[in-house]
Design a protein around this motif. Structure first.
Motif, PDB file in Angstrom:
ATOM      1  N   ASP A   1      10.662  -2.996  12.122  1.00 26.14           N
ATOM      2  CA  ASP A   1       9.818  -1.990  12.752  1.00 26.14           C
ATOM      3  C   ASP A   1       8.452  -2.119  12.092  1.00 26.14           C
ATOM      4  O   ASP A   1       8.296  -1.819  10.902  1.00 26.14           O
ATOM      5  CB  ASP A   1      10.356  -0.566  12.507  1.00 26.14           C
ATOM      6  N   LEU A   2       7.464  -2.606  12.822  1.00 28.99           N
ATOM      7  CA  LEU A   2       6.128  -2.731  12.254  1.00 28.99           C
ATOM      8  C   LEU A   2       5.603  -1.370  11.796  1.00 28.99           C
ATOM      9  O   LEU A   2       6.053  -0.329  12.285  1.00 28.99           O
ATOM     10  CB  LEU A   2       5.171  -3.327  13.280  1.00 28.99           C
ATOM     11  N   ARG A   3       4.675  -1.369  10.859  1.00 33.93           N
ATOM     12  CA  ARG A   3       4.104  -0.102  10.391  1.00 33.93           C
ATOM     13  C   ARG A   3       3.591   0.709  11.580  1.00 33.93           C
ATOM     14  O   ARG A   3       3.014   0.173  12.530  1.00 33.93           O
ATOM     15  CB  ARG A   3       2.967  -0.335   9.386  1.00 33.93           C
TER      16      ARG A   3
ATOM     17  N   SER B   1       9.622   2.954  10.670  1.00 36.80           N
ATOM     18  CA  SER B   1       8.707   2.662   9.578  1.00 36.80           C
ATOM     19  C   SER B   1       7.679   3.779   9.456  1.00 36.80           C
ATOM     20  O   SER B   1       7.410   4.520  10.403  1.00 36.80           O
ATOM     21  CB  SER B   1       8.011   1.323   9.797  1.00 36.80           C
ATOM     22  N   ASP B   2       7.077   3.886   8.269  1.00 41.04           N
ATOM     23  CA  ASP B   2       6.039   4.886   8.055  1.00 41.04           C
ATOM     24  C   ASP B   2       4.850   4.643   8.979  1.00 41.04           C
ATOM     25  O   ASP B   2       4.573   3.500   9.370  1.00 41.04           O
ATOM     26  CB  ASP B   2       5.540   4.846   6.604  1.00 41.04           C
ATOM     27  N   ALA B   3       4.144   5.718   9.294  1.00 41.66           N
ATOM     28  CA  ALA B   3       2.937   5.650  10.114  1.00 41.66           C
ATOM     29  C   ALA B   3       1.766   6.235   9.321  1.00 41.66           C
ATOM     30  O   ALA B   3       1.422   7.403   9.476  1.00 41.66           O
ATOM     31  CB  ALA B   3       3.125   6.409  11.422  1.00 41.66           C
ATOM     32  N   PRO B   4       1.169   5.446   8.412  1.00 35.64           N
ATOM     33  CA  PRO B   4       0.045   5.961   7.623  1.00 35.64           C
ATOM     34  C   PRO B   4      -1.119   6.359   8.512  1.00 35.64           C
ATOM     35  O   PRO B   4      -1.222   5.939   9.661  1.00 35.64           O
ATOM     36  CB  PRO B   4      -0.314   4.777   6.711  1.00 35.64           C
ATOM     37  N   GLU B   5      -2.006   7.179   7.955  1.00 38.28           N
ATOM     38  CA  GLU B   5      -3.146   7.670   8.721  1.00 38.28           C
ATOM     39  C   GLU B   5      -4.172   6.578   8.990  1.00 38.28           C
ATOM     40  O   GLU B   5      -4.934   6.661   9.958  1.00 38.28           O
ATOM     41  CB  GLU B   5      -3.810   8.837   7.980  1.00 38.28           C
ATOM     42  N   SER B   6      -4.223   5.568   8.129  1.00 41.00           N
ATOM     43  CA  SER B   6      -5.245   4.532   8.273  1.00 41.00           C
ATOM     44  C   SER B   6      -4.688   3.191   7.798  1.00 41.00           C
ATOM     45  O   SER B   6      -3.523   3.098   7.405  1.00 41.00           O
ATOM     46  CB  SER B   6      -6.493   4.911   7.470  1.00 41.00           C
ATOM     47  N   GLY B   7      -5.525   2.166   7.837  1.00 36.84           N
ATOM     48  CA  GLY B   7      -5.149   0.855   7.330  1.00 36.84           C
ATOM     49  C   GLY B   7      -4.702  -0.138   8.375  1.00 36.84           C
ATOM     50  O   GLY B   7      -4.412  -1.295   8.046  1.00 36.84           O
ATOM     51  N   TYR B   8      -4.680   0.269   9.648  1.00 37.57           N
ATOM     52  CA  TYR B   8      -4.214  -0.629  10.706  1.00 37.57           C
ATOM     53  C   TYR B   8      -5.230  -1.722  11.031  1.00 37.57           C
ATOM     54  O   TYR B   8      -4.909  -2.680  11.734  1.00 37.57           O
ATOM     55  CB  TYR B   8      -3.884   0.176  11.965  1.00 37.57           C
ATOM     56  N   ASP B   9      -6.459  -1.562  10.539  1.00 34.89           N
ATOM     57  CA  ASP B   9      -7.499  -2.551  10.795  1.00 34.89           C
ATOM     58  C   ASP B   9      -7.593  -3.608   9.707  1.00 34.89           C
ATOM     59  O   ASP B   9      -8.455  -4.488   9.776  1.00 34.89           O
ATOM     60  CB  ASP B   9      -8.858  -1.861  10.935  1.00 34.89           C
ATOM     61  N   ASP B  10      -6.695  -3.558   8.726  1.00 31.20           N
ATOM     62  CA  ASP B  10      -6.740  -4.487   7.594  1.00 31.20           C
ATOM     63  C   ASP B  10      -5.630  -5.530   7.716  1.00 31.20           C
ATOM     64  O   ASP B  10      -4.447  -5.205   7.561  1.00 31.20           O
ATOM     65  CB  ASP B  10      -6.587  -3.721   6.282  1.00 31.20           C
ATOM     66  N   PRO B  11      -5.975  -6.797   7.998  1.00 29.76           N
ATOM     67  CA  PRO B  11      -4.949  -7.833   8.133  1.00 29.76           C
ATOM     68  C   PRO B  11      -4.056  -7.965   6.900  1.00 29.76           C
ATOM     69  O   PRO B  11      -2.887  -8.327   7.019  1.00 29.76           O
ATOM     70  CB  PRO B  11      -5.777  -9.112   8.347  1.00 29.76           C
TER      71      PRO B  11
ATOM     72  N   ASP C   1       0.812  -1.221   0.000  1.00 34.35           N
ATOM     73  CA  ASP C   1       0.000   0.000   0.000  1.00 34.35           C
ATOM     74  C   ASP C   1       0.842   1.266   0.000  1.00 34.35           C
ATOM     75  O   ASP C   1       0.315   2.362   0.214  1.00 34.35           O
ATOM     76  CB  ASP C   1      -0.951   0.004   1.191  1.00 34.35           C
ATOM     77  N   GLY C   2       2.157   1.123  -0.218  1.00 29.87           N
ATOM     78  CA  GLY C   2       3.043   2.277  -0.278  1.00 29.87           C
ATOM     79  C   GLY C   2       3.722   2.636   1.023  1.00 29.87           C
ATOM     80  O   GLY C   2       4.507   3.589   1.069  1.00 29.87           O
ATOM     81  N   THR C   3       3.444   1.894   2.093  1.00 22.64           N
ATOM     82  CA  THR C   3       4.069   2.154   3.390  1.00 22.64           C
ATOM     83  C   THR C   3       5.500   1.633   3.404  1.00 22.64           C
ATOM     84  O   THR C   3       5.755   0.484   3.031  1.00 22.64           O
ATOM     85  CB  THR C   3       3.267   1.468   4.516  1.00 22.64           C
ATOM     86  N   THR C   4       6.434   2.468   3.831  1.00 23.00           N
ATOM     87  CA  THR C   4       7.829   2.055   3.937  1.00 23.00           C
ATOM     88  C   THR C   4       8.065   1.334   5.257  1.00 23.00           C
ATOM     89  O   THR C   4       7.739   1.857   6.326  1.00 23.00           O
ATOM     90  CB  THR C   4       8.771   3.259   3.839  1.00 23.00           C
ATOM     91  N   ILE C   5       8.603   0.131   5.170  1.00 25.64           N
ATOM     92  CA  ILE C   5       8.916  -0.680   6.344  1.00 25.64           C
ATOM     93  C   ILE C   5      10.432  -0.738   6.510  1.00 25.64           C
ATOM     94  O   ILE C   5      11.154  -1.116   5.582  1.00 25.64           O
ATOM     95  CB  ILE C   5       8.357  -2.107   6.199  1.00 25.64           C
ATOM     96  N   VAL C   6      10.901  -0.354   7.681  1.00 28.44           N
ATOM     97  CA  VAL C   6      12.329  -0.362   7.994  1.00 28.44           C
ATOM     98  C   VAL C   6      12.648  -1.624   8.791  1.00 28.44           C
ATOM     99  O   VAL C   6      11.876  -2.037   9.662  1.00 28.44           O
ATOM    100  CB  VAL C   6      12.718   0.893   8.795  1.00 28.44           C
ATOM    101  N   TYR C   7      13.805  -2.217   8.483  1.00 24.50           N
ATOM    102  CA  TYR C   7      14.196  -3.431   9.198  1.00 24.50           C
ATOM    103  C   TYR C   7      15.710  -3.506   9.313  1.00 24.50           C
ATOM    104  O   TYR C   7      16.443  -2.827   8.599  1.00 24.50           O
ATOM    105  CB  TYR C   7      13.636  -4.679   8.513  1.00 24.50           C
ATOM    106  N   ARG C   8      16.159  -4.328  10.225  1.00 24.97           N
ATOM    107  CA  ARG C   8      17.585  -4.502  10.491  1.00 24.97           C
ATOM    108  C   ARG C   8      17.970  -5.951  10.263  1.00 24.97           C
ATOM    109  O   ARG C   8      17.253  -6.863  10.668  1.00 24.97           O
ATOM    110  CB  ARG C   8      17.907  -4.100  11.940  1.00 24.97           C
ATOM    111  N   VAL C   9      19.119  -6.160   9.617  1.00 28.39           N
ATOM    112  CA  VAL C   9      19.618  -7.507   9.339  1.00 28.39           C
ATOM    113  C   VAL C   9      20.961  -7.686  10.029  1.00 28.39           C
ATOM    114  O   VAL C   9      21.877  -6.873   9.851  1.00 28.39           O
ATOM    115  CB  VAL C   9      19.772  -7.752   7.822  1.00 28.39           C
ATOM    116  N   THR C  10      21.088  -8.748  10.816  1.00 27.96           N
ATOM    117  CA  THR C  10      22.349  -9.081  11.477  1.00 27.96           C
ATOM    118  C   THR C  10      22.605 -10.574  11.331  1.00 27.96           C
ATOM    119  O   THR C  10      21.688 -11.354  11.057  1.00 27.96           O
ATOM    120  CB  THR C  10      22.306  -8.722  12.975  1.00 27.96           C
ATOM    121  N   GLY C  11      23.848 -10.969  11.527  1.00 25.35           N
ATOM    122  CA  GLY C  11      24.190 -12.386  11.459  1.00 25.35           C
ATOM    123  C   GLY C  11      24.676 -12.796  10.085  1.00 25.35           C
ATOM    124  O   GLY C  11      24.656 -12.004   9.130  1.00 25.35           O
ATOM    125  N   PRO C  12      25.122 -14.050   9.945  1.00 23.87           N
ATOM    126  CA  PRO C  12      25.674 -14.545   8.685  1.00 23.87           C
ATOM    127  C   PRO C  12      24.648 -14.529   7.551  1.00 23.87           C
ATOM    128  O   PRO C  12      23.497 -14.927   7.744  1.00 23.87           O
ATOM    129  CB  PRO C  12      26.092 -15.982   9.020  1.00 23.87           C
TER     130      PRO C  12
END
Length: 274
Positions: free
Chosen positions: A57-59, A64-74, A10-21
């Motif tokens: 980082d969950l939406r 991560s981005d914090a959109p105005e809506s959409g948190y109720d949609d699995p 839906d265009g939301t940017t999700i940030v994440y971290r990668v560690t390990g081999p």
């Protein structure tokens, strides 16, 4: 360590971290309500010795981005996880681990995408559904006490609400003070509208649990005041392939309360996946 980002469906940017081999088995960590990818503390560092740890980082949380809506949609939550897996070229053998609300997100993903990319699933101090009357989704006394203050715009009231959690996320002991304060800081940094929006949905994932075809590990403290152990037992009783580890008198954040035991049980579970 690499900090990366991906754009979800839906265009939301999700940030994440990668560690390990880079060639190790992927272990994807989904934090809880009002948390961040940094909540895992020492356990994540230790897990990175054996796994390719991918912590999101969950939406609406962390960077991560914090959109105005959409948190109720699995489907949005499911697509966020799928986008990260695709960005990291994870197509098989991963372990998906959800803590607290992260267990709901995990099950949203399973309902939408299945288990094709996974070798196993771990629920820790979590539940699979949410909403009044949904089986296995009863909030614990600490969560009930914290609401509605944790939804407040007022900083003072919000802090009072979060204080209701006490040491639930870390367990007793002065040595966990830094961990506790880091978790509280991440919680207060989550926008009040996001904290509230996450509870504005009703999802019963029971049928998804019943049809899971990969090994599932349920870790839960018997004294968890945020997500009662009965919610973990519901997952274990519903999933055909579930195994359990109930920590006597432990609370909500098992990976902080006893990092060594947590890492050991995750590592043992992974070794049995082949």
């Amino acid at each position: 360590m690499a900090i990366r980002e991906v754009v979800s469906a839906d265009g939301t940017t999700i940030v994440y971290r990668v560690t390990g081999p880079a060639d190790a088995r992927p272990l994807v960590l989904l934090h809880g309500w009002s948390g961040t990818l940094r909540c895992w503390g020492r356990a994540a560092d230790e897990l990175a010795g054996s796994f390719r740890v991918i912590a999101l980082d969950l939406r609406g949380h962390g960077y991560s981005d914090a959109p105005e809506s959409g948190y109720d949609d699995p489907k949005n939550w499911a697509a966020d996880v799928a986008a990260v897996l695709a960005a990291e070229s994870v197509t098989a053998d991963a372990i998906l681990l959800g803590w607290s609300y992260g267990g709901i997100v995990l099950t949203d993903y399973l309902a939408a995408y299945g288990t094709g990319a996974l070798a196993g699933v771990v629920y820790t101090g979590s539940q699979a559904g949410i909403g009044r009357g949904v089986p296995g989704a009863q909030p614990g006394p600490a969560m009930q006490k914290a609401i509605p203050d944790v939804f407040e715009e007022s900083a003072g009231r919000a802090m009072r609400g979060f204080a209701a959690f006490g040491n639930a996320n870390t367990g007793p002991g002065r040595d966990k003070g830094e961990d506790a304060q880091r978790l509280f800081g991440g919680s207060v940094a989550t926008l009040p509208r996001v904290r509230k929006a996450l509870f504005y949905r009703t999802v019963d994932n029971t049928e998804t649990l019943r049809t899971l075809d990969v090994p599932v590990l349920v870790l839960h403290g018997t004294a968890d005041p945020v997500v009662p152990v009965e919610n973990g037992r519901y997952i274990a009783d519903t999933v055909p392939t579930a195994r359990t580890s109930y920590w006597e008198d432990a609370q909500h954040g098992l990976f902080i309360e006893d990092p060594s035991r947590f890492v050991g049980e995750i590592t043992e579970f992974a070794a049995g996946l082949g």
